[in-house]
Design a protein around this motif. Structure first.
Motif, PDB file in Angstrom:
ATOM      1  N   ASP A  12       0.830  -1.207   0.000  1.00 25.77           N
ATOM      2  CA  ASP A  12       0.000   0.000   0.000  1.00 25.77           C
ATOM      3  C   ASP A  12       0.868   1.262   0.000  1.00 25.77           C
ATOM      4  O   ASP A  12       0.568   2.226  -0.698  1.00 25.77           O
ATOM      5  N   GLU A  13       1.931   1.253   0.780  1.00 27.93           N
ATOM      6  CA  GLU A  13       2.823   2.404   0.848  1.00 27.93           C
ATOM      7  C   GLU A  13       3.534   2.618  -0.495  1.00 27.93           C
ATOM      8  O   GLU A  13       3.651   3.749  -0.967  1.00 27.93           O
ATOM      9  N   ARG A  15       2.427   1.774  -3.395  1.00 28.45           N
ATOM     10  CA  ARG A  15       1.404   2.267  -4.316  1.00 28.45           C
ATOM     11  C   ARG A  15       1.172   3.766  -4.131  1.00 28.45           C
ATOM     12  O   ARG A  15       1.077   4.523  -5.106  1.00 28.45           O
ATOM     13  N   LYS A  16       1.107   4.222  -2.900  1.00 30.34           N
ATOM     14  CA  LYS A  16       0.929   5.655  -2.624  1.00 30.34           C
ATOM     15  C   LYS A  16       2.116   6.456  -3.144  1.00 30.34           C
ATOM     16  O   LYS A  16       1.944   7.531  -3.729  1.00 30.34           O
ATOM     17  N   ILE A  17       3.314   5.943  -2.932  1.00 31.69           N
ATOM     18  CA  ILE A  17       4.522   6.627  -3.405  1.00 31.69           C
ATOM     19  C   ILE A  17       4.508   6.713  -4.926  1.00 31.69           C
ATOM     20  O   ILE A  17       4.813   7.751  -5.504  1.00 31.69           O
ATOM     21  N   ARG A  18       4.127   5.620  -5.573  1.00 32.30           N
ATOM     22  CA  ARG A  18       4.071   5.609  -7.038  1.00 32.30           C
ATOM     23  C   ARG A  18       3.072   6.645  -7.565  1.00 32.30           C
ATOM     24  O   ARG A  18       3.339   7.353  -8.532  1.00 32.30           O
ATOM     25  N   GLU A  19       1.915   6.752  -6.918  1.00 33.62           N
ATOM     26  CA  GLU A  19       0.907   7.735  -7.328  1.00 33.62           C
ATOM     27  C   GLU A  19       1.456   9.154  -7.188  1.00 33.62           C
ATOM     28  O   GLU A  19       1.248   9.996  -8.061  1.00 33.62           O
ATOM     29  N   LYS A  20       2.170   9.423  -6.100  1.00 35.06           N
ATOM     30  CA  LYS A  20       2.745  10.756  -5.901  1.00 35.06           C
ATOM     31  C   LYS A  20       3.818  11.055  -6.948  1.00 35.06           C
ATOM     32  O   LYS A  20       3.899  12.170  -7.454  1.00 35.06           O
TER      33      LYS A  20
END
Length: 66
Positions: A12-13, A15-20
């Motif tokens: 999940d972390e 994935r969040k980093i990739r989105e940012k």
């Protein structure tokens, strides 16, 4: 915490980093719209290259103003 739960948190972390990162990329790398004429020229050059035809690199740069 189980291994599966820990791996899920990591996933999940990431994935969040990739989105940012993708959001930042959109801000940093401008998206340029091409005109119909530019798209036709690109398609023409692609067709020529697939047929084995070519154009001088320096000439192409001059034509495109690069």
């Amino acid at each position: 915490m189980s291994i599966e739960g820990f791996l899920r948190e990591i996933y999940d972390e990431v994935r969040k980093i990739r989105e940012k990162i993708e959001e930042l990329e959109e801000l940093i790398v401008p998206v340029e719209e091409l005109s119909e004429e530019e798209l036709r020229e690109i398609r023409k050059l692609k067709e020529e290259s697939l047929k084995g035809e070519h154009i001088d690199w320096e000439e192409l740069k001059r034509e495109l103003g690069v």
